[in-house]
Write a protein that holds these residues in place. Structure first.
Motif, PDB file in Angstrom:
ATOM      1  N   VAL A  11       0.836  -1.193   0.000  1.00 24.54           N
ATOM      2  CA  VAL A  11       0.000   0.000   0.000  1.00 24.54           C
ATOM      3  C   VAL A  11       0.879   1.254   0.000  1.00 24.54           C
ATOM      4  N   TYR A  12       2.100   1.134   0.482  1.00 26.04           N
ATOM      5  CA  TYR A  12       2.984   2.285   0.644  1.00 26.04           C
ATOM      6  C   TYR A  12       4.087   2.308  -0.405  1.00 26.04           C
ATOM      7  N   LEU A  13       4.546   3.501  -0.713  1.00 28.85           N
ATOM      8  CA  LEU A  13       5.674   3.654  -1.629  1.00 28.85           C
ATOM      9  C   LEU A  13       6.886   2.982  -1.016  1.00 28.85           C
ATOM     10  N   PRO A  14       7.695   2.298  -1.814  1.00 29.13           N
ATOM     11  CA  PRO A  14       8.858   1.565  -1.279  1.00 29.13           C
ATOM     12  C   PRO A  14       9.762   2.447  -0.421  1.00 29.13           C
ATOM     13  N   GLY A  15      10.076   1.952   0.776  1.00 31.73           N
ATOM     14  CA  GLY A  15      10.987   2.644   1.671  1.00 31.73           C
ATOM     15  C   GLY A  15      10.412   3.873   2.339  1.00 31.73           C
ATOM     16  N   THR A  16       9.095   4.070   2.240  1.00 29.45           N
ATOM     17  CA  THR A  16       8.471   5.252   2.839  1.00 29.45           C
ATOM     18  C   THR A  16       7.258   4.842   3.659  1.00 29.45           C
ATOM     19  N   ASP A  17       6.685   5.817   4.310  1.00 24.67           N
ATOM     20  CA  ASP A  17       5.407   5.608   4.987  1.00 24.67           C
ATOM     21  C   ASP A  17       4.321   6.453   4.319  1.00 24.67           C
TER      22      ASP A  17
END
Length: 96
Positions: A11-17
């Motif tokens: 659901v989240y962009l890779p490596g982010t929140d």
């Protein structure tokens, strides 16, 4: 700092929140601003639909969620598959 905390998820962009979104927004502040506008529109819709003949059941709120978030999120109107929280408050667990 993001308002979301979560476990591993697509659901989240890779490596982010930051949640993946249809507008390609990667900056949390901009995403929050867009969410705020969409929520205001949803509040106005909900108030306009406060009529005796409207049944405020599960299907209604799924529809309202979908109408609110469809322009921004692919998961609009769908049940979550991951647990998330905002600040110190855990949203209803995805399993429920």
């Amino acid at each position: 700092m993001s308002k979301y905390q979560f476990g591993e998820s697509d659901v989240y962009l890779p490596g982010t929140d930051t949640p993946r979104n249809r507008l390609g927004i990667t900056e949390a502040d901009l995403l929050h601003a867009v969410e705020e506008v969409l929520l205001q529109q949803a509040y106005e819709t909900f108030i306009a639909e406060l009529q005796p003949e409207v049944r405020f059941d599960e299907a209604y709120f799924i529809s309202l969620h979908q109408r609110t978030w469809a322009s921004l999120y692919d998961w609009a109107g769908k049940y979550r598959s991951v647990d998330i929280s905002k600040g110190g408050s855990l949203f209803c667990r995805a399993a429920y």
